[in-house]
Structure formats: C-alpha cells, structure tokens
Design a protein around this motif. Structure first.
Motif, PDB file in Angstrom:
ATOM      1  N   ALA A   1      -1.639  10.027  -8.790  1.00  0.00           N
ATOM      2  CA  ALA A   1      -2.701   9.326  -8.151  1.00  0.00           C
ATOM      3  C   ALA A   1      -3.922   9.677  -8.974  1.00  0.00           C
ATOM      4  N   HIS A   2      -4.093  11.001  -9.613  1.00  0.00           N
ATOM      5  CA  HIS A   2      -5.158  11.149 -10.718  1.00  0.00           C
ATOM      6  C   HIS A   2      -5.100  10.451 -11.865  1.00  0.00           C
ATOM      7  N   TYR A   3      -3.648  10.304 -12.248  1.00  0.00           N
ATOM      8  CA  TYR A   3      -3.463   9.088 -13.381  1.00  0.00           C
ATOM      9  C   TYR A   3      -4.005   7.936 -13.305  1.00  0.00           C
ATOM     10  N   ILE A   4      -3.472   7.451 -12.133  1.00  0.00           N
ATOM     11  CA  ILE A   4      -3.962   6.030 -11.900  1.00  0.00           C
ATOM     12  C   ILE A   4      -5.339   5.843 -11.721  1.00  0.00           C
ATOM     13  N   LEU A   5      -6.149   6.915 -11.204  1.00  0.00           N
ATOM     14  CA  LEU A   5      -7.484   6.804 -11.197  1.00  0.00           C
ATOM     15  C   LEU A   5      -8.165   6.852 -12.329  1.00  0.00           C
ATOM     16  N   GLU A   6      -7.601   7.701 -13.383  1.00  0.00           N
ATOM     17  CA  GLU A   6      -8.197   7.642 -14.784  1.00  0.00           C
ATOM     18  C   GLU A   6      -7.607   6.250 -15.470  1.00  0.00           C
ATOM     19  N   MET A   7      -6.475   5.831 -15.256  1.00  0.00           N
ATOM     20  CA  MET A   7      -6.144   4.664 -15.761  1.00  0.00           C
ATOM     21  C   MET A   7      -6.987   3.442 -15.449  1.00  0.00           C
TER      22      MET A   7
ATOM     23  N   ASP B   1      -2.672 -10.732   0.565  1.00  0.00           N
ATOM     24  CA  ASP B   1      -3.832 -10.693  -0.347  1.00  0.00           C
ATOM     25  C   ASP B   1      -3.295 -10.297  -1.784  1.00  0.00           C
ATOM     26  N   GLN B   2      -3.174 -11.126  -2.791  1.00  0.00           N
ATOM     27  CA  GLN B   2      -2.694 -10.833  -4.009  1.00  0.00           C
ATOM     28  C   GLN B   2      -3.598  -9.851  -4.898  1.00  0.00           C
ATOM     29  N   GLY B   3      -4.675  -9.807  -4.327  1.00  0.00           N
ATOM     30  CA  GLY B   3      -5.656  -8.805  -5.325  1.00  0.00           C
ATOM     31  C   GLY B   3      -5.696  -7.300  -4.754  1.00  0.00           C
ATOM     32  N   GLN B   4      -5.101  -6.958  -3.658  1.00  0.00           N
ATOM     33  CA  GLN B   4      -5.095  -5.759  -3.052  1.00  0.00           C
ATOM     34  C   GLN B   4      -3.517  -5.084  -3.108  1.00  0.00           C
ATOM     35  N   VAL B   5      -3.518  -3.976  -3.849  1.00  0.00           N
ATOM     36  CA  VAL B   5      -2.353  -3.511  -4.403  1.00  0.00           C
ATOM     37  C   VAL B   5      -2.250  -1.866  -3.921  1.00  0.00           C
ATOM     38  N   CYS B   6      -1.134  -1.819  -2.968  1.00  0.00           N
ATOM     39  CA  CYS B   6      -0.849  -0.304  -2.412  1.00  0.00           C
ATOM     40  C   CYS B   6       0.291   0.351  -3.269  1.00  0.00           C
TER      41      CYS B   6
ATOM     42  N   ALA C   1     -10.251   3.777 -14.678  1.00  0.00           N
ATOM     43  CA  ALA C   1     -11.666   3.983 -14.746  1.00  0.00           C
ATOM     44  C   ALA C   1     -12.451   3.088 -15.784  1.00  0.00           C
ATOM     45  N   GLY C   2     -13.518   2.608 -15.677  1.00  0.00           N
ATOM     46  CA  GLY C   2     -14.015   1.636 -16.610  1.00  0.00           C
ATOM     47  C   GLY C   2     -13.882   0.208 -16.254  1.00  0.00           C
ATOM     48  N   THR C   3     -12.934  -0.061 -15.210  1.00  0.00           N
ATOM     49  CA  THR C   3     -12.774  -1.318 -14.981  1.00  0.00           C
ATOM     50  C   THR C   3     -13.337  -1.760 -13.749  1.00  0.00           C
ATOM     51  N   ALA C   4     -13.182  -2.954 -13.222  1.00  0.00           N
ATOM     52  CA  ALA C   4     -13.990  -3.462 -11.975  1.00  0.00           C
ATOM     53  C   ALA C   4     -12.852  -3.257 -10.708  1.00  0.00           C
ATOM     54  N   VAL C   5     -11.843  -2.593 -10.803  1.00  0.00           N
ATOM     55  CA  VAL C   5     -10.804  -2.289  -9.889  1.00  0.00           C
ATOM     56  C   VAL C   5     -11.443  -1.101  -8.851  1.00  0.00           C
ATOM     57  N   THR C   6     -11.481  -1.256  -7.343  1.00  0.00           N
ATOM     58  CA  THR C   6     -11.816  -0.347  -6.793  1.00  0.00           C
ATOM     59  C   THR C   6     -10.607   0.577  -6.363  1.00  0.00           C
ATOM     60  N   VAL C   7     -10.753   1.739  -6.076  1.00  0.00           N
ATOM     61  CA  VAL C   7      -9.735   2.724  -5.850  1.00  0.00           C
ATOM     62  C   VAL C   7      -9.737   3.479  -4.651  1.00  0.00           C
ATOM     63  N   SER C   8      -9.005   3.681  -3.767  1.00  0.00           N
ATOM     64  CA  SER C   8      -9.038   4.294  -2.368  1.00  0.00           C
ATOM     65  C   SER C   8      -7.776   4.777  -2.128  1.00  0.00           C
TER      66      SER C   8
ATOM     67  N   SER D   1      -5.779  -9.322 -12.236  1.00  0.00           N
ATOM     68  CA  SER D   1      -5.084  -9.631 -11.014  1.00  0.00           C
ATOM     69  C   SER D   1      -5.162  -8.666  -9.943  1.00  0.00           C
ATOM     70  N   ILE D   2      -5.726  -7.685 -10.104  1.00  0.00           N
ATOM     71  CA  ILE D   2      -5.920  -6.669  -9.034  1.00  0.00           C
ATOM     72  C   ILE D   2      -7.355  -6.395  -8.929  1.00  0.00           C
ATOM     73  N   ASN D   3      -7.735  -6.302  -7.544  1.00  0.00           N
ATOM     74  CA  ASN D   3      -9.242  -6.093  -7.577  1.00  0.00           C
ATOM     75  C   ASN D   3      -9.479  -4.583  -6.423  1.00  0.00           C
ATOM     76  N   GLU D   4      -8.249  -4.480  -6.154  1.00  0.00           N
ATOM     77  CA  GLU D   4      -8.255  -2.974  -5.336  1.00  0.00           C
ATOM     78  C   GLU D   4      -7.147  -2.316  -5.390  1.00  0.00           C
ATOM     79  N   ILE D   5      -7.036  -1.086  -5.659  1.00  0.00           N
ATOM     80  CA  ILE D   5      -5.566  -0.186  -5.653  1.00  0.00           C
ATOM     81  C   ILE D   5      -5.854   0.618  -4.492  1.00  0.00           C
ATOM     82  N   ILE D   6      -4.834   0.936  -3.743  1.00  0.00           N
ATOM     83  CA  ILE D   6      -4.674   1.607  -2.523  1.00  0.00           C
ATOM     84  C   ILE D   6      -3.750   2.603  -3.293  1.00  0.00           C
ATOM     85  N   LEU D   7      -3.995   3.936  -3.271  1.00  0.00           N
ATOM     86  CA  LEU D   7      -3.034   4.947  -3.478  1.00  0.00           C
ATOM     87  C   LEU D   7      -2.375   5.703  -2.473  1.00  0.00           C
ATOM     88  N   ALA D   8      -1.004   5.532  -2.339  1.00  0.00           N
ATOM     89  CA  ALA D   8      -0.286   6.164  -1.087  1.00  0.00           C
ATOM     90  C   ALA D   8       0.831   6.933  -1.620  1.00  0.00           C
ATOM     91  N   THR D   9       0.601   7.512  -2.721  1.00  0.00           N
ATOM     92  CA  THR D   9       1.662   8.686  -2.979  1.00  0.00           C
ATOM     93  C   THR D   9       1.395   9.904  -2.237  1.00  0.00           C
TER      94      THR D   9
END
Length: 198
Positions: free
Chosen positions: A153-159, A78-83, A161-168, A135-143
């Motif tokens: 993880a907090h920096y990435i979440l802030e980065m 899945d090219q749109g899901q990034v861990c 913010a305001g995009t269509a990317v979902t973060v888990s 090119s990314i629709n979901e970011i999974i934080l595994a730090t």
C-alpha cells in the motif's frame, strides 16, 4: 511397501495444493482410486480445461476466459475508480458485498523481497502505466494489514504521488456485531486510528 509409479505420481500431484501434505495427498488419491474414479476423471477434465482456458485479464489481472474479465468488460462500472487487491478471492469477497461499482487491479501477491516478489512481479508496472495514461482518478487500497500488505500500500501511495489520482484505504477495525472484549489490540488500535466523525 512402495506405491506403484502411477499411484505415487497421483499422490505427488495432490501435494502441490496449499496445506496438503503427503498424508492428506495419499488419502485423496486412495479415495479417488477406491471409491470415486468417475469423480477423479471429472476433476482431471475440469483441471485441464481451467489450466488451458483461464488466463489473466489484460486490464486488471483478475481471472478471465477472454481478453477482459466480466468486471472490466462491464461498461456500467466506474472505469476511473480502481480497487487494488491481493488476489482474485478478494474480488469475489468485495463483489458479494454489493457496495462497490468500480474496477479492480489484482496484484496476485504482495511486495515481499524475501519471496522474490518485487513491484514487477505483482504488476505494479502495469498499474503505473494506467495511472500515467490518465485512465484512473481514484485508487482504493484493499491490501491486507500484514507487513507485506502495508508495504505494498505504501509503495502504491508513493507511486502515484504527484499525480491527480486520489488514494484511499478501506476501513479496518472492529467487525460488525463484534464484541470489543474479543477483538485483539492491533485491530482496536487500527479502528481508533481510522475513526471518523458521526
């Protein structure tokens, strides 16, 4: 008595490894020189080949021998899901689970201003470019759950913010087969905060 320059050079070379001090380095050097010169030659050749042939993947920063690592080159992923992970060792651990079928982004560290590790040093500018390119629709934080891992993880979440990317964030807490009496308080607190309906 001092070592000869070549022996001292070998000992000094081993001390670049994490957790290897002068005594351990001396034992390793002596072992190779006394008992396993062929192993030493093999080690030297493998080190040379790896240092010259292994680079960073152009897309995810994982170890690669070509432009892309095997995960990024696999069109079935899945090219749109990034861990997002801290190191290539984390990629191996997740891959061994067999549960994840997306791509990765390897930070090669975590935010730590004291150690001179800012957003650019861990590639967050590259990750942001990929987010902006759509090119990314979901970011999974595994730090990790260290202060640095949480800050990253907090920096990435802030980065994003305001995009269509979902973060888990991956679940953290009590390990499978673990007994509660042996789990530390911080881990239990994390487990309670991350609980979900059954």
């Amino acid at each position: 008595m001092k070592h000869s320059p070549l022996v001292q050079g070998l000992i000094d070379a081993f001390t670049c490894l994490p957790g290897v001090g002068p005594r351990s380095a001396q034992r390793m050097a002596y072992h190779l020189l006394e008992r396993n010169r062929e192993g030493g030659r093999h080690l030297a050749a493998a080190l040379g080949q790896a240092m010259d042939g292994v680079r960073q993947c152009e897309r995810c920063r994982n170890f690669a021998e070509g432009g892309l690592c095997p995960v990024c080159a696999d069109s079935r992923r899945d090219q749109g899901q990034v861990c997002v992970v801290s190191s290539p060792a984390d990629v191996i651990a997740i891959e061994q689970s067999g549960e994840y079928r997306g791509r990765y982004f390897v930070l090669l560290g975590q935010l730590s201003p004291i150690d001179g590790m800012g957003p650019r040093q861990i590639g967050l500018d590259q990750l942001e470019e990929q987010v902006q390119a759509g090119s990314i629709n979901e970011i999974i934080l595994a730090t990790g759950t260290t202060i640095e891992g949480e800050a990253t993880a907090h920096y990435i979440l802030e980065m994003v913010a305001g995009t269509a990317v979902t973060v888990s964030r991956i679940a953290q807490g009590v390990p499978m087969g673990g007994e509660l009496e042996f789990v530390d308080g911080a881990t239990l607190a994390h487990a309670f905060r991350g609980r979900r309906p059954v």
